[in-house]
Design an enzyme around this catalytic site. Structure first.
Site, PDB file in Angstrom:
ATOM      1  N   ARG A  37       0.841  -1.184   0.000  1.00  0.00           N
ATOM      2  CA  ARG A  37       0.000   0.000   0.000  1.00  0.00           C
ATOM      3  C   ARG A  37       0.885   1.246   0.000  1.00  0.00           C
ATOM      4  O   ARG A  37       1.914   1.293   0.693  1.00  0.00           O
ATOM      5  CB  ARG A  37      -0.959  -0.002   1.184  1.00  0.00           C
ATOM      6  CG  ARG A  37      -0.327   0.157   2.545  1.00  0.00           C
ATOM      7  CD  ARG A  37      -1.408   0.188   3.634  1.00  0.00           C
ATOM      8  NE  ARG A  37      -0.842   0.448   4.949  1.00  0.00           N
ATOM      9  CZ  ARG A  37      -0.414  -0.483   5.775  1.00  0.00           C
ATOM     10  NH1 ARG A  37      -0.475  -1.743   5.410  1.00  0.00           N
ATOM     11  NH2 ARG A  37       0.073  -0.157   6.960  1.00  0.00           N
ATOM     12  N   HIS A  97       1.601 -19.996   4.562  1.00  0.00           N
ATOM     13  CA  HIS A  97       0.956 -20.671   5.694  1.00  0.00           C
ATOM     14  C   HIS A  97      -0.487 -20.920   5.289  1.00  0.00           C
ATOM     15  O   HIS A  97      -1.119 -20.068   4.664  1.00  0.00           O
ATOM     16  CB  HIS A  97       1.038 -19.798   6.947  1.00  0.00           C
ATOM     17  CG  HIS A  97       0.425 -20.399   8.174  1.00  0.00           C
ATOM     18  ND1 HIS A  97       0.554 -21.734   8.506  1.00  0.00           N
ATOM     19  CD2 HIS A  97      -0.334 -19.843   9.165  1.00  0.00           C
ATOM     20  CE1 HIS A  97      -0.081 -21.969   9.654  1.00  0.00           C
ATOM     21  NE2 HIS A  97      -0.632 -20.842  10.058  1.00  0.00           N
TER      22      HIS A  97
END
Length: 333
Positions: A37, A97
């Protein structure tokens, strides 16, 4: 893929793992863009490392492979609001993950390949081993194979990290998620820290100096763990005294007995049936009230103040502490 072996890659997130992945993949010849961002805490770092940095929505539009390397609890919103609406048809979505996918918090688009590649080491180690011509072992899994090439995507990515120089093992999203959470909770983080705190308390409450207790139950733990890491429990036993070995044999099972193992099984059950994840999501959405309380209690434990004073005199630790502190400040994209 753009060609048979070199997918264009967008790395979303530039924390400890994100930075290591991006640097290793680029050095392996991949075209890597970093999605962050604008004005975020790691944007300047990625730019200083020479990467093209664009907003995540822009980064995923043309990438053959999108690696989501942001913290677990921001991934669902990131996927739903940024990645899913912008990711190109037939691309590969990669996680390090499996939590969000395994527990159905992220439901990937049907046209995407979905894989997991998880180096078995912190980001700094992944990078350091790569730079000296070695690698950190990686595990990989395929959740969704729409193209028929999902496994190749995962293996190519793991190889780019340097994993093929060490070892690459196939797993599943379920196995990776549940074993990773269990290891953290029962042994590596929760189990070890609680054991150390309890040992410290027992010695201090028995009248021993806190400084001596710190050395005996925390400081020297690194020496033991290093031996575990190098050659397992048997190597550790080879390098400690016979007295220590005998104490291991007769007292270890008194501390970690059948009832402890039963409670560890309870922890695993809570992980497997989703109870832990449900509670963690609720905690996060509530603003982390219990998390904050637990963290503060650890910070205020007497072993922390004693350790701080003793470590201040260990001048050789200064460089290690600075290196270890850096990744913790780079968690958000």
């Amino acid at each position: 893929m753009s060609n048979d072996t070199q997918p264009t890659i967008a790395i979303i997130g530039y924390g400890s793992q994100g930075r290591a992945h991006a640097l290793n993949l680029r050095d392996s010849g991949f075209d890597v863009t970093v999605g962050l961002r604008p004005g975020g805490p790691t944007e300047a770092k990625a730019q200083a490392d020479g990467f093209t940095v664009v907003a995540p929505a822009e980064a995923v539009k043309t990438a053959d492979l999108v690696a989501v390397l942001t913290p677990d609890m921001v991934q669902k919103k990131l996927y739903e609001e940024v990645i899913a609406p912008n990711m190109k048809q037939g691309a590969c979505l990669l996680f390090a993950h499996g939590l969000n996918v395994h527990f159905d918090m992220i439901k990937p688009r049907a046209d995407l390949d979905v894989v997991l590649v998880a180096p078995k080491g912190p980001g700094a180690l992944v990078r350091r081993e790569y730079e000296i011509g070695r690698g950190v072992p990686c595990i990989y899994a395929v959740y969704q194979d729409t193209s028929g090439k999902a496994e190749q995507f995962a293996l190519t990515y793991a190889g780019g990290l340097g994993g093929a120089r060490a070892n690459i093992i196939k797993t599943t999203f379920k196995e990776e998620t549940e074993t990773d959470l269990f290891g953290e909770q029962a042994v590596l983080c929760g189990g070890a820290s609680s054991l150390v705190q309890a040992g410290f308390e027992v010695l201090v409450e028995a009248g021993y100096q806190p400084e001596i207790a710190y050395y005996e139950v925390l400081h020297e733990l690194k020496l033991i763990v290093d031996l575990f890491y190098e050659g397992g429990i048997t190597r550790m036993l080879e390098f400690v005294s016979e007295t220590a070995q005998y104490g291991d044999y007769v007292s270890g099972p008194r501390v970690i007995d059948a009832s402890t193992k039963a409670r560890m099984k309870d922890v695993l059950t809570d992980i497997q049936n989703g109870t832990f994840t449900k509670n963690w999501v609720a905690e996060y959405e509530a603003g982390l009230p219990n998390y904050t309380k637990f963290k503060q209690a650890d910070l205020e434990h007497p072993i922390e103040e004693v350790g701080k004073k003793l470590r201040a005199k260990m001048v050789w630790l200064n460089g290690e502490q600075q290196a270890a502190a850096t990744p913790a400040k780079q968690q958000a994209a």
